[in-house]
Write a protein that holds these residues in place. Sequence first.
Motif, mmCIF file in Angstrom:
data_model
loop_
_atom_site.group_PDB
_atom_site.id
_atom_site.type_symbol
_atom_site.label_atom_id
_atom_site.label_comp_id
_atom_site.label_asym_id
_atom_site.label_seq_id
_atom_site.Cartn_x
_atom_site.Cartn_y
_atom_site.Cartn_z
ATOM 1 N N TRP A 110 0.827 -1.630 0.487
ATOM 2 C CA TRP A 110 -0.125 -0.570 0.184
ATOM 3 C C TRP A 110 1.166 1.274 -0.100
ATOM 4 N N LEU A 111 2.006 1.075 0.698
ATOM 5 C CA LEU A 111 2.879 2.198 0.777
ATOM 6 C C LEU A 111 3.797 3.034 -0.521
ATOM 7 N N ARG A 112 3.504 1.854 -1.323
ATOM 8 C CA ARG A 112 4.329 1.992 -2.854
ATOM 9 C C ARG A 112 3.085 2.361 -3.597
ATOM 10 N N LEU A 113 2.089 2.010 -3.364
ATOM 11 C CA LEU A 113 1.162 2.964 -4.485
ATOM 12 C C LEU A 113 1.415 4.412 -4.829
ATOM 13 N N ASP A 114 2.242 5.277 -3.880
ATOM 14 C CA ASP A 114 2.222 6.392 -3.557
ATOM 15 C C ASP A 114 3.514 6.986 -2.652
ATOM 16 N N PRO A 115 4.506 6.025 -3.104
ATOM 17 C CA PRO A 115 6.081 6.128 -2.629
ATOM 18 C C PRO A 115 6.278 7.379 -1.542
ATOM 19 N N GLN A 116 6.248 8.988 -2.349
ATOM 20 C CA GLN A 116 6.842 9.865 -2.215
ATOM 21 C C GLN A 116 5.424 10.213 -0.677
ATOM 22 N N LEU A 117 4.039 10.402 -0.770
ATOM 23 C CA LEU A 117 3.711 10.920 0.068
ATOM 24 C C LEU A 117 3.222 9.685 1.566
ATOM 25 N N PRO A 118 3.499 10.783 2.630
ATOM 26 C CA PRO A 118 3.490 9.929 3.490
ATOM 27 C C PRO A 118 2.146 9.421 4.310
ATOM 28 N N ALA A 119 1.734 8.236 4.578
ATOM 29 C CA ALA A 119 0.675 7.501 4.511
ATOM 30 C C ALA A 119 -0.626 9.109 5.149
ATOM 31 N N TRP A 120 -0.169 9.360 6.197
ATOM 32 C CA TRP A 120 -1.267 10.071 6.982
ATOM 33 C C TRP A 120 -1.452 10.792 5.864
ATOM 34 N N GLU A 121 -0.795 11.441 5.307
ATOM 35 C CA GLU A 121 -1.493 12.590 3.935
ATOM 36 C C GLU A 121 -2.514 11.847 3.126
ATOM 37 N N ARG A 122 -2.662 10.582 2.949
ATOM 38 C CA ARG A 122 -2.758 10.196 1.885
ATOM 39 C C ARG A 122 -4.552 10.089 1.569
ATOM 40 N N LYS A 123 -5.056 9.714 0.726
ATOM 41 C CA LYS A 123 -6.810 10.523 0.515
ATOM 42 C C LYS A 123 -7.075 8.760 -0.334
ATOM 43 N N PRO A 124 -7.398 8.090 0.866
ATOM 44 C CA PRO A 124 -7.514 6.438 0.157
ATOM 45 C C PRO A 124 -8.859 6.325 -1.012
ATOM 46 N N LEU A 125 -9.500 7.188 -1.119
ATOM 47 C CA LEU A 125 -9.922 7.642 -2.501
ATOM 48 C C LEU A 125 -9.550 8.736 -3.462
ATOM 49 N N GLY A 126 -8.708 9.346 -3.171
ATOM 50 C CA GLY A 126 -7.860 9.890 -4.235
ATOM 51 C C GLY A 126 -7.570 9.376 -5.749
ATOM 52 N N ALA A 127 -7.429 10.230 -6.485
ATOM 53 C CA ALA A 127 -6.844 9.371 -7.698
ATOM 54 C C ALA A 127 -5.898 8.368 -7.666
ATOM 55 N N ASN A 128 -5.074 8.586 -6.281
ATOM 56 C CA ASN A 128 -3.827 8.249 -6.553
ATOM 57 C C ASN A 128 -3.987 7.399 -4.739
ATOM 58 N N GLY A 129 -5.422 7.219 -5.050
ATOM 59 C CA GLY A 129 -4.740 6.388 -3.629
ATOM 60 C C GLY A 129 -4.847 4.899 -3.945
ATOM 61 N N GLY A 130 -5.768 4.334 -2.544
ATOM 62 C CA GLY A 130 -5.889 2.488 -3.063
ATOM 63 C C GLY A 130 -6.887 1.561 -1.517
ATOM 64 N N VAL A 131 -7.150 1.045 -1.997
ATOM 65 C CA VAL A 131 -8.115 0.925 -0.454
ATOM 66 C C VAL A 131 -7.687 -0.873 -0.775
ATOM 67 N N VAL A 132 -7.116 -1.392 0.730
ATOM 68 C CA VAL A 132 -7.007 -3.326 0.646
ATOM 69 C C VAL A 132 -7.825 -3.851 0.470
ATOM 70 N N SER A 133 -8.565 -4.809 -1.021
ATOM 71 C CA SER A 133 -9.981 -5.572 -0.590
ATOM 72 C C SER A 133 -9.214 -6.778 -0.847
ATOM 73 N N HIS A 134 -11.198 -7.605 -1.739
ATOM 74 C CA HIS A 134 -10.967 -9.154 -1.463
ATOM 75 C C HIS A 134 -9.522 -9.950 -0.744
ATOM 76 N N ARG A 135 -9.317 -10.497 -1.374
ATOM 77 C CA ARG A 135 -8.746 -11.653 -0.069
ATOM 78 C C ARG A 135 -7.635 -11.289 1.144
ATOM 79 N N SER A 136 -6.932 -9.963 0.427
ATOM 80 C CA SER A 136 -5.948 -9.423 1.764
ATOM 81 C C SER A 136 -6.888 -9.005 2.611
ATOM 82 N N ALA A 137 -8.151 -7.804 1.844
ATOM 83 C CA ALA A 137 -9.321 -7.652 3.003
ATOM 84 C C ALA A 137 -9.466 -8.542 4.214
ATOM 85 N N ALA A 138 -9.864 -9.470 3.640
ATOM 86 C CA ALA A 138 -10.103 -10.985 4.371
ATOM 87 C C ALA A 138 -9.533 -10.739 5.758
#
Length: 286
Positions: free
Chosen positions: A70-98
């Motif tokens: 998940w950190l590699r999705l937007d490697p320069q931006l700190p985790a606390w500044e990220r918007k999961p539903l933003g253009a460069n965001g992402g949300v853990v899902s499917h089997r990984s979410a389970a």
Amino acid sequence: MARGTALRILAEFGEGQWGMVTAAQAAGRGVNTTMLTRLVQAGLLEPLTRGVYRLPGHGPDLLDTVKAAWLRLDPQLPAWERKPLGANGGVVSHRSAAAAHRIGDLVAERVEITVPRRRTTRDAHMHLRRGRLAPDEVTRLDGLPVTTVERTVVDLLADHVDGGHIGDVIADANQQGVLDVDKLAAQAEPFAIRYGVRGRDGQALLSSLTELAGRGPIGQIAEINEQVDQLAASLRAAVAAIVKPNDLQLGGSLTADWRRKIMDGLVAPLRERINVEKPPNDGEEK
């Protein structure tokens, strides 16, 4: 740059990122690849995956691979500044979410992350899935954005995952008290026919899936959980009503005789109702 200065910079990121830092974040603060390599060689930094490192003092976690991906999705931006539903965001899902929710026993061969736009990755251990998520379909587990239990199950249904495996996910979530059964039943209706349930009966589908997993109908599971809660409350009230000060040993613990009476008179019926074998009394052979 001195080694101590570099470690202090990396620690600033690690505090809000599970002890992890990306090479891009380090470079943005002047800690170059050469310094990262020296820190690794000195045992002061641990490489987790390409471009992600862990600082000392942070032990391994079952979700390390997921968090690093998940950190590699937007490697320069700190985790606390990220918007999961933003253009460069992402949300853990499917089997990984389970796996993140600790429900079911599905094996996630790759880290599955739902992203809002088409993206590609050369990481063979990551699967980016394009999809739209509503804000109420995202929760956070230890700071990691993950699809809710209900959305996770819906994604697994849409992915044609084996019914018995999904049944385990549903039963575990229900047992842990983290599942809104009515909400999931409504969302699962479109998948009923695909899994052999006539009509658009979401409740029947959930029960069919949990039965496939050998866990019983979902309604029965919920009923048993409620009965257990009610009987536990009754047990506490009954003990408070029948135990007198003289029945207590020094230090406030019950005598062995009263412990056996309570077990036989109150707990045994509870175990019988949920089909759990009664444990042997003191002195019996195990």
